[in-house]
Design a protein around this motif. Sequence first.
Motif, PDB file in Angstrom:
ATOM      1  N   ASN A 227     -79.263  14.288 -64.920  1.00 40.26           N
ATOM      2  CA  ASN A 227     -78.213  13.681 -64.407  1.00 40.26           C
ATOM      3  C   ASN A 227     -78.727  12.151 -64.125  1.00 40.26           C
ATOM      4  O   ASN A 227     -78.271  11.679 -62.942  1.00 40.26           O
ATOM      5  CB  ASN A 227     -77.359  14.149 -63.261  1.00 40.26           C
ATOM      6  CG  ASN A 227     -78.386  14.767 -61.926  1.00 40.26           C
ATOM      7  OD1 ASN A 227     -79.751  14.910 -62.450  1.00 40.26           O
ATOM      8  ND2 ASN A 227     -77.834  14.509 -60.890  1.00 40.26           N
ATOM      9  N   ALA A 393     -74.040  25.358 -67.451  1.00 38.12           N
ATOM     10  CA  ALA A 393     -73.650  24.043 -66.767  1.00 38.12           C
ATOM     11  C   ALA A 393     -73.370  22.932 -67.707  1.00 38.12           C
ATOM     12  O   ALA A 393     -72.666  22.189 -67.538  1.00 38.12           O
ATOM     13  CB  ALA A 393     -74.231  23.939 -65.545  1.00 38.12           C
ATOM     14  N   ALA A 397     -70.304  20.412 -69.042  1.00 40.21           N
ATOM     15  CA  ALA A 397     -70.322  19.202 -68.663  1.00 40.21           C
ATOM     16  C   ALA A 397     -70.002  18.188 -70.054  1.00 40.21           C
ATOM     17  O   ALA A 397     -69.222  17.105 -69.868  1.00 40.21           O
ATOM     18  CB  ALA A 397     -71.610  18.832 -67.995  1.00 40.21           C
ATOM     19  N   GLU A 406     -63.731  14.070 -68.103  1.00 42.17           N
ATOM     20  CA  GLU A 406     -64.570  13.443 -66.972  1.00 42.17           C
ATOM     21  C   GLU A 406     -65.475  12.386 -67.569  1.00 42.17           C
ATOM     22  O   GLU A 406     -65.752  12.223 -68.795  1.00 42.17           O
ATOM     23  CB  GLU A 406     -65.551  14.565 -66.598  1.00 42.17           C
ATOM     24  CG  GLU A 406     -64.927  15.628 -65.639  1.00 42.17           C
ATOM     25  CD  GLU A 406     -65.905  16.685 -65.116  1.00 42.17           C
ATOM     26  OE1 GLU A 406     -66.398  16.309 -63.952  1.00 42.17           O
ATOM     27  OE2 GLU A 406     -66.506  17.652 -65.951  1.00 42.17           O
ATOM     28  N   ASP A 410     -70.280  11.541 -63.644  1.00 41.36           N
ATOM     29  CA  ASP A 410     -69.701  12.791 -62.672  1.00 41.36           C
ATOM     30  C   ASP A 410     -69.754  14.010 -63.215  1.00 41.36           C
ATOM     31  O   ASP A 410     -70.354  15.046 -62.482  1.00 41.36           O
ATOM     32  CB  ASP A 410     -68.074  12.452 -62.527  1.00 41.36           C
ATOM     33  CG  ASP A 410     -67.937  11.097 -61.736  1.00 41.36           C
ATOM     34  OD1 ASP A 410     -68.596  10.739 -61.168  1.00 41.36           O
ATOM     35  OD2 ASP A 410     -66.667  10.582 -61.954  1.00 41.36           O
ATOM     36  N   ALA A 411     -69.530  14.283 -64.656  1.00 39.24           N
ATOM     37  CA  ALA A 411     -69.929  15.630 -65.135  1.00 39.24           C
ATOM     38  C   ALA A 411     -71.458  16.168 -65.066  1.00 39.24           C
ATOM     39  O   ALA A 411     -71.487  17.253 -64.766  1.00 39.24           O
ATOM     40  CB  ALA A 411     -69.426  15.388 -66.743  1.00 39.24           C
ATOM     41  N   ASN A 413     -73.694  15.136 -62.700  1.00 38.58           N
ATOM     42  CA  ASN A 413     -73.914  15.360 -61.302  1.00 38.58           C
ATOM     43  C   ASN A 413     -73.391  16.804 -61.168  1.00 38.58           C
ATOM     44  O   ASN A 413     -74.130  17.442 -60.333  1.00 38.58           O
ATOM     45  CB  ASN A 413     -73.020  14.364 -60.600  1.00 38.58           C
ATOM     46  CG  ASN A 413     -74.123  13.102 -60.474  1.00 38.58           C
ATOM     47  OD1 ASN A 413     -75.350  13.156 -60.801  1.00 38.58           O
ATOM     48  ND2 ASN A 413     -73.528  11.878 -60.396  1.00 38.58           N
ATOM     49  N   SER A 414     -71.975  17.309 -61.470  1.00 40.37           N
ATOM     50  CA  SER A 414     -71.631  18.231 -61.136  1.00 40.37           C
ATOM     51  C   SER A 414     -72.456  19.426 -61.772  1.00 40.37           C
ATOM     52  O   SER A 414     -72.747  20.496 -61.021  1.00 40.37           O
ATOM     53  CB  SER A 414     -70.244  18.609 -61.721  1.00 40.37           C
ATOM     54  OG  SER A 414     -69.318  17.587 -60.959  1.00 40.37           O
ATOM     55  N   THR A 417     -75.594  20.030 -59.823  1.00 42.27           N
ATOM     56  CA  THR A 417     -75.462  20.836 -58.670  1.00 42.27           C
ATOM     57  C   THR A 417     -75.716  22.363 -59.045  1.00 42.27           C
ATOM     58  O   THR A 417     -76.187  23.029 -58.281  1.00 42.27           O
ATOM     59  CB  THR A 417     -74.235  20.587 -58.092  1.00 42.27           C
ATOM     60  OG1 THR A 417     -74.081  19.278 -57.662  1.00 42.27           O
ATOM     61  CG2 THR A 417     -73.932  21.277 -56.883  1.00 42.27           C
ATOM     62  N   ALA A 418     -74.767  22.729 -60.150  1.00 42.24           N
ATOM     63  CA  ALA A 418     -74.798  24.261 -60.595  1.00 42.24           C
ATOM     64  C   ALA A 418     -76.138  24.420 -60.971  1.00 42.24           C
ATOM     65  O   ALA A 418     -76.592  25.707 -60.484  1.00 42.24           O
ATOM     66  CB  ALA A 418     -73.718  24.465 -61.439  1.00 42.24           C
TER      67      ALA A 418
END
Length: 426
Positions: A227, A393, A397, A406, A410-411, A413-414, A417-418
């Motif tokens: 990311n 993940a 994304a 998305e 943003d995609a 970053n999500s 996190t996962a």
Amino acid sequence: MNRSRLCIALVAILAFVLTACGGGGSSPSGPTEIAVWHGYQDTEGEVFKSLVAQYNKDHPDVKVSELYSSNDLVLQKVLTAVRGGSAPDVAYMFGSWSPNIAQIPQVVNMADEVKNPDWKWDDFYPAEREAATVGDKIVGVPALVDNLAIVYNEKLFADAGVAPPTKDWTWDDFRAAAAKLTDPTKGQYGWLIPADGSEDTVWHYLPMLWEAGGDILNSDNTKAAFNSPEGVKALTVLQQMAVNDKSVYLDTTNENGPKLMNSGKVAMLITGPWDLSQLSDISYGVQVMPTFAGSSGGHQTIAGPDNWVVFDNGDAKKKAAVDFVKWLSAPEQVKTFSLGTGDLPIRTSVGQDQSVLTKLNENVPGTATFVENLSNVQKVRPTVEQYPDVSEALGQAIVSVMLGKEQPADALNSAATAADTALAEK
């Protein structure tokens, strides 16, 4: 042939499979018998059988028996066999499983063995050696390698007045060509990409990430790094082509590439040598991956090395199994297998043999380019147990962005996190 090695299996079952012991040696009154599990079928299966027969003939003190086992299912089968004390002596296993394989006590650490000069360990491509290495362990010996490159329909390029891809192509060139090769009235697209969120989707993004200067994880494999601005840059290209240009066919089933290319509906695939034999209805060319203008990342690609894994079923069996794998992966047998099957050579000395390249190209045009493209493999996927979670993940994304749901940052970053959550779990 679609390589199922691109798919990453979930291996939670490993957590409770680490205690069983393998079988003992063979009877002293006869040859040492070893069992080899593999997933070869059709031409690959026939060539492999002939090599086993040759080994048995030349080594009367050993009897190798080969048993077909689906590559996708072999890890689970091996773990079950280990629990029951009936592990194979050698098994063909995906390189992406190396971190999980390293946890099985019965797996033979080949690190000391391959240090011997007669193995010529440095003759295997660097990515193969890296994919077989987990910490201080070497959990297997290279069995197969491949990579991704551009495969294009020569007629569609000519009809559209677009010059064929060159070794100097950038992603801007690729994007512009795909747009010109797209014709909605004909249902024709410039490019097709797997868009099912699987590891195949991720595979197509990773060379772009590396070329842009990014990486999958940080230096100690504890956090996601995709990311980054470089990761966003790579994913933005996919967004522009899929959402803005609409020049990409999103293959949500991951089954239509060769079929649509044969029918003239797709001008370009980024795929591996396994698809070439299926493109029987068109004249095609092969070229290395594009790169980013001004980037030092070069024309990187990704390899999918698989391994022969040896199991310790007693001293006699282990010795025979190691000897068989050593013989099977020696240059002469590598050359025989490659020429007989069309698979890429797993040794640089064979891959640099011009006579081998010529014959491979005569059998399946374009194969030589894939062999030469192995020099563009600079990185491999991280050898961590949690990689399947990271891949899942990231794959979701990528698809979300290509579907216009998305934005790239943003995609990613999500997904990061996962991935970080998975990486934090021991």
